[in-house]
Structures are given as structure tokens and as C-alpha cells.
Design an enzyme around this catalytic site. Structure first.
Site, mmCIF file in Angstrom:
data_model
loop_
_atom_site.group_PDB
_atom_site.id
_atom_site.type_symbol
_atom_site.label_atom_id
_atom_site.label_comp_id
_atom_site.label_asym_id
_atom_site.label_seq_id
_atom_site.Cartn_x
_atom_site.Cartn_y
_atom_site.Cartn_z
ATOM 1 N N ARG A 7 0.832 -1.199 0.000
ATOM 2 C CA ARG A 7 0.000 0.000 0.000
ATOM 3 C C ARG A 7 0.864 1.246 0.000
ATOM 4 O O ARG A 7 0.579 2.227 -0.708
ATOM 5 C CB ARG A 7 -0.935 -0.002 1.209
ATOM 6 C CG ARG A 7 -1.996 1.106 1.180
ATOM 7 C CD ARG A 7 -1.512 2.417 1.739
ATOM 8 N NE ARG A 7 -0.995 2.243 3.081
ATOM 9 C CZ ARG A 7 -0.104 3.053 3.627
ATOM 10 N NH1 ARG A 7 0.415 4.065 2.951
ATOM 11 N NH2 ARG A 7 0.324 2.847 4.862
ATOM 12 N N PHE A 42 8.398 10.871 -3.361
ATOM 13 C CA PHE A 42 8.097 12.179 -2.786
ATOM 14 C C PHE A 42 9.116 12.485 -1.703
ATOM 15 O O PHE A 42 9.349 11.651 -0.824
ATOM 16 C CB PHE A 42 6.696 12.108 -2.184
ATOM 17 C CG PHE A 42 6.093 13.404 -1.710
ATOM 18 C CD1 PHE A 42 5.501 14.285 -2.597
ATOM 19 C CD2 PHE A 42 6.084 13.710 -0.360
ATOM 20 C CE1 PHE A 42 4.898 15.460 -2.156
ATOM 21 C CE2 PHE A 42 5.488 14.876 0.102
ATOM 22 C CZ PHE A 42 4.892 15.755 -0.798
ATOM 23 N N TRP A 91 13.546 9.378 5.603
ATOM 24 C CA TRP A 91 12.310 8.603 5.718
ATOM 25 C C TRP A 91 11.509 8.670 4.417
ATOM 26 O O TRP A 91 10.290 8.833 4.428
ATOM 27 C CB TRP A 91 11.468 9.047 6.920
ATOM 28 C CG TRP A 91 12.151 8.792 8.217
ATOM 29 C CD1 TRP A 91 12.664 9.714 9.081
ATOM 30 C CD2 TRP A 91 12.449 7.501 8.786
ATOM 31 N NE1 TRP A 91 13.267 9.085 10.152
ATOM 32 C CE2 TRP A 91 13.140 7.733 10.008
ATOM 33 C CE3 TRP A 91 12.192 6.185 8.393
ATOM 34 C CZ2 TRP A 91 13.585 6.695 10.823
ATOM 35 C CZ3 TRP A 91 12.618 5.144 9.208
ATOM 36 C CH2 TRP A 91 13.308 5.412 10.407
ATOM 37 N N GLN A 129 -16.503 -13.249 26.660
ATOM 38 C CA GLN A 129 -17.041 -11.917 26.364
ATOM 39 C C GLN A 129 -15.971 -10.863 26.110
ATOM 40 O O GLN A 129 -16.138 -9.991 25.242
ATOM 41 C CB GLN A 129 -17.956 -11.461 27.502
ATOM 42 C CG GLN A 129 -19.270 -12.230 27.548
ATOM 43 C CD GLN A 129 -20.186 -11.732 28.650
ATOM 44 O OE1 GLN A 129 -19.732 -11.206 29.660
ATOM 45 N NE2 GLN A 129 -21.481 -11.903 28.451
ATOM 46 N N ALA A 175 0.330 -15.583 23.628
ATOM 47 C CA ALA A 175 1.773 -15.711 23.425
ATOM 48 C C ALA A 175 2.104 -15.960 21.949
ATOM 49 O O ALA A 175 3.133 -15.487 21.447
ATOM 50 C CB ALA A 175 2.339 -16.838 24.286
ATOM 51 N N GLU A 201 2.898 11.381 7.577
ATOM 52 C CA GLU A 201 1.857 12.181 6.902
ATOM 53 C C GLU A 201 0.910 12.839 7.904
ATOM 54 O O GLU A 201 -0.310 12.855 7.723
ATOM 55 C CB GLU A 201 1.107 11.324 5.873
ATOM 56 C CG GLU A 201 2.059 10.867 4.765
ATOM 57 C CD GLU A 201 1.351 10.422 3.508
ATOM 58 O OE1 GLU A 201 0.336 11.036 3.161
ATOM 59 O OE2 GLU A 201 1.837 9.473 2.876
ATOM 60 N N GLY A 202 1.512 13.370 8.949
ATOM 61 C CA GLY A 202 0.752 14.037 9.997
ATOM 62 C C GLY A 202 0.547 13.106 11.170
ATOM 63 O O GLY A 202 -0.190 12.124 11.076
#
Length: 397
Positions: free
Chosen positions: A84, A123, A156, A279, A340, A363-364
Site C-alpha cells: 500500500r 516524494f 524517511w 465476552q 503468546a 503524513e501528519g
């Protein structure tokens, strides 16, 4: 208000999901451990039309709408965040910025081959001393005739060693602060360009991330993106697109957490019954589902605003903030459900947790988005239409 996906969008989702199930998931544990994925994935992304899914056909893309990009990012991150991220950077941060701010010549030279997957875009905004505080950057671009001379460093940067083209930001006039930043298209082949990968990352290990260095790098004036001093506006509009893809990816990561956790809940028994019948385990599953559904709605709302050509900085910020927080919590709960075993590489949830942290930062940061949302609600922040907006969908020929 229509919550149904089109037939074309559903076909796209099916195609990407099959690709992820057959060509990413069986190998991702190995790629994650080795710190890189098979280069043939790039050609497969191109063959499937995913490198320019929301780029107009006249520029080599598939011509689908902006929510098609969200679907691609969602399904790719269900496999792993590295894939992605590749599409986020290539399409969201680079190609869509060229669509919005590029000249016709720049679109033909850079956007077309990127949309076809022949070239890869990236970028370069973040620096060692300039993350959230963009104005603290130190990279400079000095005009010299019909060129600019770039000197500086970025860090980065996703696809640092892979991309062919980079949209880079530098000061052309530091005395003007934000208004003195300009944007440039830099090619890897330009003299004075070098890159270096960062090793030892906590997560997204299959992805390439690192540093860019510019030493007296000469960039032709025709490679300036927008006018001098428009770089900050260009960067922020690019982040509106990048954050959209990050938020969409987070939806996919939540889905991966749900799938892994539900499967384990049916396999594992404690105290004489499947753990899903306890639960507190059920509560974690329910919270994942709530986060998934809310995040998806926020993301697709942004996509629809993009389709209409409406500025969406506020809505994108909210979607990115909440989706990434929900994904981080879902991954943490997925590890907890696995006990575990979740702390080992035997199951994918440990990788999900490692991968989920970076999007909460880049990105913020969640803190930046929290402040942004408070400022919007309190009336301290308002967005005006930009000089250049993304083209509305359906695209005009």
C-alpha cells in the site's frame, strides 16, 4: 447518498484481493524477514493497471474514480503495508500531484510513464530536522540561469532506492519561510543525486525507506512544479492525497486483523470452549468491526469529495487520524487475542502491529491531526479553494 459500490469497483476489489491472496500473502513473511519484496510485484501492479488506477486514460491511467484508489490501497494493505505504501507514494503523493499542479509537458514526460508503471515516482519532503515542522527544512534551490542548484538531504523517503522520479521541496527564498519553498521534479539519473536505505526499521520491513542526498544537483527550470514559492501549498495538497491512501490502507489492515482473529477464535479453546465465546475477546472483535466500518465510511466520503472536485483537507485529516488509530488498536487487540502466539512470527498479527505504528506517525502525526480538527471546530482554521484542484471525476477528455 449512495453506499453501494459500482460493478466496476467490485470487480476491481475482487481482482486486487485475488492478487494479494495468491502473490503476496504466501510470501510476505519471507519478504518481511529479508527486508524487501520480489521486484516482479512492480510489473504485476502495472499489468493490473494499479499504478495509475485513478489517472485519466489520456495520461496512461485506468481512468477510474478516486475511491477506486481507496479500494486498491485497502486490499493491498490487507496483504502488507509495504505494498500500500508503494502505491500511496507513487500514485497519491507523486502522480496525483502531477495531475493537480503539473504542466502539460510535465504530465507527458513524467505522469504518463508513471501511470503505465514504466517508471516509479516518489516524494521528498521530510528532513532530519524537519518533520511536522515543514518550514524547518534546510534543503535549498539556488537559481543559476535556466537551472536550479539543489543542495540538501531528505529522510524517511519511501522507495528511496527504487523510484525513478521524485517530487522534492526546497527553499528558493528562506526569508519568506513557508512562502519561500518551491517544488521540483528530480530524476535519479541527475548528477549529484544519491540515496541510501535505512536499516533496522520496527515495521514495514518489506518496504524500501531511506535518505536522499543532493549535492550541487542541477535541475532544469522546466522541472519546477508550480511557481516559485508555491511549494508549501503543493506539499500540503499532495498530503491530502497521500493521507487519503494511508487512511484507506488502514481499513485494509483492520480487515486483516479481523480475519486473523476470527480464524484463531474458532481454532483456539480455553476453559472448554472456543475463545470467541469469552465476552472480553468478543468485545475486542466488536471494537475491530466498529473501527472498520467507521473508518471505511470516512475514507469513502473523502473519495467522493475528490470525485466532485471539492477541497477535502478537513475530511481527509479526520479519516487519516481515526483510521490509523483504529488500525493500531485493532492490531494490538489481535496480538492480545492470539496470546503468546501473537508475540511470534508464527501468526501474522505481530507484523500487523509493527506495521500499524508508522501510519500513526507519518503524513501528519495523530497529534497534528488532533490539533487540526480542534482548530476546524473552534473556527481557528478554514480552507479556501486552491488555485489548482484535482480534476473532477468522470474525467474530461
Amino acid at each position: 447518498m449512495n453506499f453501494e459500490m459500482s460493478t466496476e469497483q467490485e470487480m476491481l476489489r475482487k481482482t486486487v484481493r485475488q492478487f494479494v491472496d495468491e502473490e503476496i500473502i504466501p510470501y510476505i513473511a519471507k519478504w518481511d524477514a529479508e527486508g524487501g519484496f520480489d521486484a516482479k510485484i512492480w510489473s504485476r501492479l502495472a499489468e493490473l493497471g494499479l499504478m495509475g488506477v485513478c489517472v485519466p486514460e489520456q495520461y496512461g491511467g485506468s481512468g477510474m474514480d478516486y475511491n477506486a484508489l481507496a479500494i486498491v490501497c485497502e486490499e493491498l494493505e490487507r496483504g502488507d503495508t509495504a505494498f500500500r505504501t508503494a502505491v500511496s507514494v507513487h500514485t497519491g503523493l507523486n502522480s496525483m500531484t502531477l495531475m493537480q499542479w503539473g504542466t502539460e509537458e510535465q504530465k507527458q514526460r513524467y505522469l504518463v510513464p508513471q501511470a503505465k508503471g514504466v517508471r516509479i515516482g516518489a516524494f521528498g519532503l521530510t528532513e532530519p530536522g524537519a518533520g511536522s515542522d515543514v518550514a524547518a527544512m534546510s534543503t535549498t534551490a539556488v537559481r543559476d540561469g535556466d537551472h536550479y542548484i539543489l543542495n540538501g538531504q531528505k529522510t524517511w523517503i519511501s522507495l528511496c532506492d527504487i523510484a525513478d522520479h521524485f517530487i522534492v521541496f526546497a527553499y528558493t527564498d528562506k526569508s519568506k519561510k513557508h512562502h519561500g519553498i518551491s517544488a521540483f521534479i528530480v530524476e535519479r539519473s541527475m548528477a549529484g543525486f544519491t540515496s541510501k536505505a535505512i536499516k533496522g526499521k520496527y515495521g514495514i520491513r518489506a518496504g524500501n525507506t531511506g535518505e536522499l542526498f543532493f549535492e550541487d544537483l542541477r535541475v532544469p527550470i522546466e522541472n519546477r512544479l508550480g511557481e516559485e514559492g508555491e511549494g508549501f501549498k503543493i506539499a500540503m495538497s499532495a498530503l491530502d492525497n497521500g493521507r487519503f491512501t494511508v487512511a484507506a490502507g488502514a481499513v485494509g489492515l483492520i480487515q486483516a486483523c479481523i480475519e486473523a482473529s476470527v480464524k484463531y477464535c474458532h481454532e483456539r479453546e480455553t476453559f472448554g470452549k472456543p475463545i470467541g465465546e469469552h465476552q472480553l475477546v468478543g468485545r475486542m472483535i466488536a471494537n475491530m468491526e466498529a473501527g472498520y466500518q467507521m473508518s471505511r465510511l470516512l475514507v469513502y466520503r473523502v473519495g467522493e469529495l475528490k470525485n466532485k472536485g471539492v477541497r477535502n483537507t478537513r475530511e481527509t485529516s479526520l479519516a487519516k487520524w481515526q483510521s490509523c488509530d483504529f488500525a493500531n488498536k485493532a492490531a494490538d487487540d489481535a496480538v492480545q487475542i492470539h496470546g503468546a502466539y501473537g508475540y511470534s512470527d508464527e501468526y501474522p498479527v505481530a507484523r500487523y502491529l509493527r506495521n500499524s505504528k508508522a501510519p500513526v506517525i507519518y503524513e501528519g502525526t495523530r497529534e497534528i491531526h488532533t490539533i487540526m480538527q480542534a482548530d476546524y471546530v473552534l473556527g481557528r482554521r478554514q480552507d479556501k479553494p486552491l488555485k489548482n484542484m484535482l480534476p473532477k471525476w468522470p474525467f474530461e477528455e
